[in-house]
Design a protein around this motif. Structure first.
Motif, PDB file in Angstrom:
ATOM      1  N   LEU A 138       3.294   5.903  -2.871  1.00 40.63           N
ATOM      2  CA  LEU A 138       4.502   6.613  -3.316  1.00 40.63           C
ATOM      3  C   LEU A 138       4.577   6.680  -4.840  1.00 40.63           C
ATOM      4  CD1 LEU A 138       7.103   5.263  -0.751  1.00 40.63           C
ATOM      5  CD2 LEU A 138       6.094   7.544  -0.844  1.00 40.63           C
ATOM      6  N   GLN A 139       4.162   5.639  -5.522  1.00 45.49           N
ATOM      7  CA  GLN A 139       4.165   5.644  -6.987  1.00 45.49           C
ATOM      8  C   GLN A 139       3.168   6.670  -7.522  1.00 45.49           C
ATOM      9  OE1 GLN A 139       3.487   1.579  -8.131  1.00 45.49           O
ATOM     10  NE2 GLN A 139       5.646   1.016  -7.884  1.00 45.49           N
ATOM     11  N   ASN A 140       2.061   6.826  -6.842  1.00 45.35           N
ATOM     12  CA  ASN A 140       1.048   7.788  -7.290  1.00 45.35           C
ATOM     13  C   ASN A 140       1.451   9.233  -7.018  1.00 45.35           C
ATOM     14  OD1 ASN A 140      -0.679   5.857  -8.352  1.00 45.35           O
ATOM     15  ND2 ASN A 140      -1.723   5.544  -6.399  1.00 45.35           N
ATOM     16  N   ARG A 187       0.831  -1.203   0.000  1.00 41.20           N
ATOM     17  CA  ARG A 187       0.000   0.000   0.000  1.00 41.20           C
ATOM     18  C   ARG A 187       0.872   1.263   0.000  1.00 41.20           C
ATOM     19  NH1 ARG A 187      -3.486  -3.312   3.027  1.00 41.20           N
ATOM     20  NH2 ARG A 187      -2.639  -2.715   5.040  1.00 41.20           N
ATOM     21  N   PHE A 188       1.918   1.257   0.813  1.00 42.54           N
ATOM     22  CA  PHE A 188       2.832   2.396   0.841  1.00 42.54           C
ATOM     23  C   PHE A 188       3.498   2.585  -0.527  1.00 42.54           C
ATOM     24  CE2 PHE A 188       3.538   1.881   5.660  1.00 42.54           C
ATOM     25  CZ  PHE A 188       2.524   2.781   5.936  1.00 42.54           C
TER      26      PHE A 188
END
Length: 122
Positions: A118-120, A113-114
């Motif tokens: 972070l990718q978004n 989820r993290f």
């Protein structure tokens, strides 16, 4: 509340689970040792007590320790004084393996989820 509180708590539970797995292995290894008394750890009770008294976010994980105890309460049904019941230990070993796998899955999901977050942000 620290965003890593859940991960840190699960990590602490994994540590306790590994200690319990080691103790169960020790018990199984000593099943034929005269006067050997089984050992165990009860992290779940210690954690539940801390959560009840302080809440999850206020637990000091560095101070959260469950003592290893020698199970002298279990009466020995064997003539040699050993109180290890191999069937119970094997059953507990299976439960510990399932708990460990569940905790690892939970931490992996949280880290994923993290990573998604972070990718978004890019």
């Amino acid at each position: 509340m620290d965003i890593f509180t859940n991960i840190n708590l699960v990590n602490k539970a994994i540590d306790a689970t590994l200690i319990r797995k080691e103790l169960i292995s020790q018990n199984i290894s000593n099943v034929d040792t005269p006067n050997y008394k089984r050992q165990d750890i009860d992290f779940e009770s210690v954690l539940a007590k801390e959560i009840k008294s302080k809440g999850v976010s206020d637990i000091d994980l560095n101070q959260l320790e469950a003592p290893i105890y020698t199970d002298k309460q279990t009466s020995s049904y064997r003539m040699d004084g050993n109180n290890v019941d191999i069937e119970i230990e094997r059953s507990e070993e299976t439960k510990v393996e399932l708990r460990y796998n569940t905790l690892v899955t939970r931490i992996t999901a949280q880290l994923n989820r993290f990573e998604t977050i972070l990718q978004n942000l890019k």
